[in-house]
Design a protein around this motif. Sequence first.
Motif, PDB file in Angstrom:
ATOM      1  N   LYS A 325     -17.111   1.981 -31.326  1.00 42.69           N
ATOM      2  CA  LYS A 325     -16.986   0.882 -30.361  1.00 42.69           C
ATOM      3  C   LYS A 325     -15.707   1.013 -29.534  1.00 42.69           C
ATOM      4  N   ILE A 326     -15.510   2.168 -28.961  1.00 45.40           N
ATOM      5  CA  ILE A 326     -14.331   2.441 -28.147  1.00 45.40           C
ATOM      6  C   ILE A 326     -14.695   2.338 -26.672  1.00 45.40           C
ATOM      7  N   THR A 327     -13.802   1.762 -25.881  1.00 48.56           N
ATOM      8  CA  THR A 327     -14.087   1.675 -24.450  1.00 48.56           C
ATOM      9  C   THR A 327     -13.964   3.069 -23.826  1.00 48.56           C
ATOM     10  N   LEU A 328     -14.658   3.258 -22.725  1.00 49.32           N
ATOM     11  CA  LEU A 328     -14.612   4.557 -22.049  1.00 49.32           C
ATOM     12  C   LEU A 328     -13.189   4.881 -21.605  1.00 49.32           C
ATOM     13  N   LYS A 329     -12.439   3.870 -21.197  1.00 48.82           N
ATOM     14  CA  LYS A 329     -11.058   4.092 -20.767  1.00 48.82           C
ATOM     15  C   LYS A 329     -10.213   4.655 -21.906  1.00 48.82           C
ATOM     16  N   ASP A 330     -10.340   4.056 -23.100  1.00 47.68           N
ATOM     17  CA  ASP A 330      -9.573   4.542 -24.249  1.00 47.68           C
ATOM     18  C   ASP A 330     -10.096   5.890 -24.730  1.00 47.68           C
ATOM     19  N   MET A 331     -11.381   6.088 -24.626  1.00 52.98           N
ATOM     20  CA  MET A 331     -11.975   7.358 -25.037  1.00 52.98           C
ATOM     21  C   MET A 331     -11.452   8.511 -24.180  1.00 52.98           C
ATOM     22  N   THR A 332     -11.315   8.278 -22.882  1.00 56.06           N
ATOM     23  CA  THR A 332     -10.846   9.338 -21.990  1.00 56.06           C
ATOM     24  C   THR A 332      -9.380   9.695 -22.245  1.00 56.06           C
ATOM     25  N   LYS A 333      -8.604   8.760 -22.792  1.00 55.28           N
ATOM     26  CA  LYS A 333      -7.232   9.090 -23.180  1.00 55.28           C
ATOM     27  C   LYS A 333      -7.230  10.162 -24.263  1.00 55.28           C
ATOM     28  N   VAL A 334      -8.122   9.990 -25.237  1.00 55.94           N
ATOM     29  CA  VAL A 334      -8.235  10.956 -26.333  1.00 55.94           C
ATOM     30  C   VAL A 334      -8.699  12.309 -25.797  1.00 55.94           C
ATOM     31  N   LEU A 335      -9.714  12.282 -24.941  1.00 58.17           N
ATOM     32  CA  LEU A 335     -10.267  13.525 -24.400  1.00 58.17           C
ATOM     33  C   LEU A 335      -9.260  14.242 -23.502  1.00 58.17           C
ATOM     34  N   SER A 336      -8.485  13.481 -22.730  1.00 56.45           N
ATOM     35  CA  SER A 336      -7.533  14.103 -21.811  1.00 56.45           C
ATOM     36  C   SER A 336      -6.467  14.885 -22.573  1.00 56.45           C
ATOM     37  N   ARG A 337      -6.068  14.389 -23.740  1.00 56.82           N
ATOM     38  CA  ARG A 337      -5.066  15.093 -24.533  1.00 56.82           C
ATOM     39  C   ARG A 337      -5.618  16.392 -25.102  1.00 56.82           C
ATOM     40  N   TRP A 338      -6.871  16.374 -25.532  1.00 59.73           N
ATOM     41  CA  TRP A 338      -7.449  17.550 -26.177  1.00 59.73           C
ATOM     42  C   TRP A 338      -7.883  18.621 -25.161  1.00 59.73           C
ATOM     43  N   TYR A 339      -8.412  18.189 -24.028  1.00 57.76           N
ATOM     44  CA  TYR A 339      -8.918  19.144 -23.039  1.00 57.76           C
ATOM     45  C   TYR A 339      -7.929  19.407 -21.902  1.00 57.76           C
ATOM     46  N   ASP A 340      -6.823  18.665 -21.896  1.00 54.47           N
ATOM     47  CA  ASP A 340      -5.796  18.815 -20.864  1.00 54.47           C
ATOM     48  C   ASP A 340      -6.373  18.615 -19.461  1.00 54.47           C
ATOM     49  N   PHE A 341      -7.155  17.571 -19.312  1.00 61.70           N
ATOM     50  CA  PHE A 341      -7.695  17.159 -18.025  1.00 61.70           C
ATOM     51  C   PHE A 341      -7.379  15.682 -17.827  1.00 61.70           C
ATOM     52  N   ASP A 342      -7.197  15.277 -16.589  1.00 66.09           N
ATOM     53  CA  ASP A 342      -7.020  13.857 -16.270  1.00 66.09           C
ATOM     54  C   ASP A 342      -8.358  13.267 -15.843  1.00 66.09           C
ATOM     55  N   PHE A 343      -8.553  12.011 -16.178  1.00 64.10           N
ATOM     56  CA  PHE A 343      -9.799  11.326 -15.833  1.00 64.10           C
ATOM     57  C   PHE A 343      -9.530  10.273 -14.760  1.00 64.10           C
ATOM     58  N   VAL A 344     -10.419  10.227 -13.778  1.00 69.11           N
ATOM     59  CA  VAL A 344     -10.335   9.247 -12.698  1.00 69.11           C
ATOM     60  C   VAL A 344     -11.637   8.465 -12.657  1.00 69.11           C
ATOM     61  N   PHE A 345     -11.518   7.137 -12.618  1.00 65.61           N
ATOM     62  CA  PHE A 345     -12.707   6.293 -12.564  1.00 65.61           C
ATOM     63  C   PHE A 345     -13.014   5.955 -11.108  1.00 65.61           C
ATOM     64  N   LYS A 346     -14.064   6.573 -10.592  1.00 66.53           N
ATOM     65  CA  LYS A 346     -14.506   6.260  -9.235  1.00 66.53           C
ATOM     66  C   LYS A 346     -15.063   4.850  -9.190  1.00 66.53           C
ATOM     67  N   ASN A 347     -15.688   4.470 -10.289  1.00 65.64           N
ATOM     68  CA  ASN A 347     -16.219   3.119 -10.444  1.00 65.64           C
ATOM     69  C   ASN A 347     -15.445   2.430 -11.568  1.00 65.64           C
ATOM     70  N   LYS A 348     -14.517   1.544 -11.228  1.00 62.33           N
ATOM     71  CA  LYS A 348     -13.655   0.893 -12.214  1.00 62.33           C
ATOM     72  C   LYS A 348     -14.434   0.051 -13.217  1.00 62.33           C
ATOM     73  N   ALA A 349     -15.617  -0.366 -12.833  1.00 59.74           N
ATOM     74  CA  ALA A 349     -16.410  -1.244 -13.700  1.00 59.74           C
ATOM     75  C   ALA A 349     -16.814  -0.564 -15.005  1.00 59.74           C
ATOM     76  N   ILE A 350     -16.871   0.772 -15.005  1.00 61.46           N
ATOM     77  CA  ILE A 350     -17.336   1.460 -16.216  1.00 61.46           C
ATOM     78  C   ILE A 350     -16.207   1.705 -17.218  1.00 61.46           C
ATOM     79  N   GLU A 351     -14.973   1.341 -16.867  1.00 62.32           N
ATOM     80  CA  GLU A 351     -13.858   1.551 -17.785  1.00 62.32           C
ATOM     81  C   GLU A 351     -14.075   0.852 -19.118  1.00 62.32           C
TER      82      GLU A 351
END
Length: 391
Positions: A325-351
């Motif tokens: 039950k993790i939000t997509l915003k928090d999930m992308t923080k985890v993924l960004s650290r492991w894959y060394d990519f930054d995430f940008v939300f084109k649609n803020k509603a999906i955060e």
Amino acid sequence: MQHDTHIQNLLKKFILNQCSKEEVDQVVQYIQELTDSSGIPSVEEVLVILDKKPVLNELDVIRIQNKILATSQESKSTFRIKSYFIKYAAAAVLVGALTTAYFLKDVNSDKPIPTAPVVVKENVLEPGSNKATLTLANGSQVALVNGASLQTQNAKSNGEEIVYNAKEANPAEITYNYLTIPRGGKFVIKLSDGTQVWLNSETKLKFPVAFIEGQTRKVELVYGEAYFEVSPSTKHKGAHFKVLTNKQEVDVIGTEFNIKAYKDETTIYTTLVEGKVDVNIGKVKQRLVPNQQLSLNSLTNNSVLKNVDVYNEISWKEGVFSFEKITLKDMTKVLSRWYDFDFVFKNKAIENEVFDGVLRKNQTLDEILKSIKYFKIIKNYEIKDKQVILE
């Protein structure tokens, strides 16, 4: 031999969605009782089986995934944490293979699904790997990378782990080294007292080259996430082990626990797996027992103690993302650290969209994104330079 044949046939039926309810229960029980992953079909083997038979539809995949995870969840309270790591890992491999197979074909035909996401091929989409920077007492730095060995006066490394010499020492003063893990990295360190520490991506640990006999053993988690398997005080003349962070001090006798204290997060999480620890926040002391987590707000110094699913908190060291039950915003923080990519939300509603599931850390970023898209958390994504644009 007959038992092995029976299990293999059951696994094939399971993959092809041909099992009865009783047979599904047998498969789940088999996975739970495994002591290693050799009895689980590889992704390649699953794909070969599915290529010869009708593929699973979406409901089948989700049903199987939920069955494995739900049944494993029910069993966790009766086993020690280490005994069911392999069960989750096996389930993740099997479910991952099933889901991957579903991506490759249309549910109603053998025609490949058109590739929707626009992916720039020159981008590095591979998962993280073993890498770190060792800073010595004189300030010089040494790169530790997968496959490269290193020998210093006090330690040696095989590119996956650095081991400090075990010795009883009474130095005139303690000298410190630092181990820094970049984004897209991980590493393991064995301290001179035998304590083992797993370091997650974007983490920095300060530690003595050698501890003084009989005195409290202290290390500092400067930032990031680390899992500690501490050598008990009984082996060190009663000397406790302490982990310092920016806002708290964890006093250990001999135990296993996880601390997460990232620079871009305001909460410090201390999760106890075995033994006992005291978390000192100023003049306040909080005792933790196994399966408890203390959350400390570093801005207000307010803390909350609660029971947690320990596996979800420490699965990262076993090569698995376990998101509950993790939000997509928090999930992308985890993924960004492991894959060394930054995430940008084109649609803020999906955060605030919520994801609940298990993913393997050895998957490419593209595979992870396909999983997220598959479960309709996002509509599409684009990888551009070192950014992932979600919509």
